[in-house]
Write a protein that holds these residues in place. Sequence first.
Motif, mmCIF file in Angstrom:
data_model
loop_
_atom_site.group_PDB
_atom_site.id
_atom_site.type_symbol
_atom_site.label_atom_id
_atom_site.label_comp_id
_atom_site.label_asym_id
_atom_site.label_seq_id
_atom_site.Cartn_x
_atom_site.Cartn_y
_atom_site.Cartn_z
ATOM 1 N N GLY A 13 5.652 -10.228 114.270
ATOM 2 C CA GLY A 13 5.709 -8.728 114.533
ATOM 3 C C GLY A 13 4.481 -8.581 115.494
ATOM 4 N N PHE A 14 3.275 -8.923 114.922
ATOM 5 C CA PHE A 14 2.016 -8.454 115.581
ATOM 6 C C PHE A 14 1.876 -8.980 117.007
ATOM 7 C CE2 PHE A 14 -2.521 -9.556 116.589
ATOM 8 C CZ PHE A 14 -2.854 -8.698 116.606
ATOM 9 N N LEU A 15 2.295 -10.346 117.174
ATOM 10 C CA LEU A 15 1.949 -10.824 118.493
ATOM 11 C C LEU A 15 3.253 -10.473 119.265
ATOM 12 C CD1 LEU A 15 1.485 -14.737 117.327
ATOM 13 C CD2 LEU A 15 -0.240 -12.991 118.147
ATOM 14 N N SER A 16 4.319 -10.138 119.001
ATOM 15 C CA SER A 16 5.321 -9.486 119.823
ATOM 16 C C SER A 16 5.006 -8.238 120.547
ATOM 17 C CB SER A 16 6.659 -9.201 119.020
ATOM 18 O OG SER A 16 6.539 -8.088 118.121
ATOM 19 N N ILE B 136 -7.541 8.155 107.784
ATOM 20 C CA ILE B 136 -8.944 7.926 107.092
ATOM 21 C C ILE B 136 -8.876 6.364 107.136
ATOM 22 C CG2 ILE B 136 -9.008 9.952 105.703
ATOM 23 C CD1 ILE B 136 -8.323 8.317 103.219
ATOM 24 N N ALA B 137 -10.151 5.897 106.536
ATOM 25 C CA ALA B 137 -10.358 4.352 106.357
ATOM 26 C C ALA B 137 -9.859 4.266 105.013
ATOM 27 C CB ALA B 137 -11.543 3.902 106.547
ATOM 28 N N TYR B 138 -8.686 3.526 104.730
ATOM 29 C CA TYR B 138 -8.078 3.519 103.431
ATOM 30 C C TYR B 138 -8.903 2.854 102.385
ATOM 31 C CZ TYR B 138 -3.989 5.642 105.127
ATOM 32 O OH TYR B 138 -2.976 6.498 105.803
ATOM 33 N N TYR B 139 -9.244 1.465 102.881
ATOM 34 C CA TYR B 139 -10.164 0.711 101.825
ATOM 35 C C TYR B 139 -11.512 1.361 101.640
ATOM 36 C CZ TYR B 139 -12.600 -2.974 99.605
ATOM 37 O OH TYR B 139 -13.410 -3.790 98.698
ATOM 38 N N ARG C 204 -6.386 0.984 113.941
ATOM 39 C CA ARG C 204 -5.683 -0.049 113.012
ATOM 40 C C ARG C 204 -4.468 -0.618 113.436
ATOM 41 N NH1 ARG C 204 -5.775 4.117 109.130
ATOM 42 N NH2 ARG C 204 -3.735 4.849 109.729
ATOM 43 N N ALA C 205 -4.408 -1.894 113.514
ATOM 44 C CA ALA C 205 -3.319 -2.878 113.918
ATOM 45 C C ALA C 205 -2.098 -2.793 112.914
ATOM 46 C CB ALA C 205 -3.742 -4.236 114.083
#
Length: 284
Positions: free
Chosen positions: A197-200, A69-72, A188-189
Amino acid sequence: RSRWFESSRPDQKASNSFEAFFSPYPPVVAVDETALVLHSVDIVQRLTPTQWQTRREDWIQSVLQTEEIAYYCSGPDWGSAAAQTLHNETNAIILNREESWVVLGQSLHPELGWILHPREAAWGFASPMLGSDDAMNARLLADGLALDDVEWNAVCLSGLSKALVTKITDELQSSYRIVCHPGIRFQRASLQGGVDGFLSRRTPRFRKNLRRSQEEIHRAGITFTSCQPHAKEVPTIWERIQRVEATSWKWAKNDSVLQNEPYQAFYQALLRLAASRNALHVGF
């Protein structure tokens, strides 16, 4: 994924689009402000908004335990802002059994009569059914729809996982006509490991293009700032947001959401609600 279900009650005259077949309802017992539906050994609580607020942390934990689900948008700010500004919500239907929750708004539709819907039903991002047990969530919805003091002619649900759609269909199809429309997918990233960590986990081409964009921004003298404003600072933040939006191409084409008064009210309410619990982060 946003998916919508529609159905009719047996004690209401069905429209041409909402014919249905129904089975008998379970018995209902009313106790003080909380309605109880007796279904085997299970008990369904219907909470008032005040009672709901006292258990908000329990409810938020169930939001975070719900898959896909979309949490926010399913949390405390988004739905409340929409209920206040976008929908003619007359009542909140709040049901609970153990860690399962169903939270719906009730509005009067000019053609269908009383409808139940997510508290945010403009985009359909919010899931009104929350908890880790899909079967229990579906049973809670079925029992809630049977309450004598919950009046409705049609029910619309959105923001549901595919697994929950299946459980709802299994639980309700013998009693109601269910229509399922194709939904949307969202990505969702993961921010595990922070920015590095994201860029790796991105491709070399992605990282190269990002560096090029950063260099262009630096040469142009563009800077970014972020803030976590308090509630009293929201009017100033809102004015700045409007100034930025007024320079956009959407604004120039009269296609900005902030040129619509109800949505202006929605986003202002969203800012106030998030700021009131120190959860507002704004970047410029």
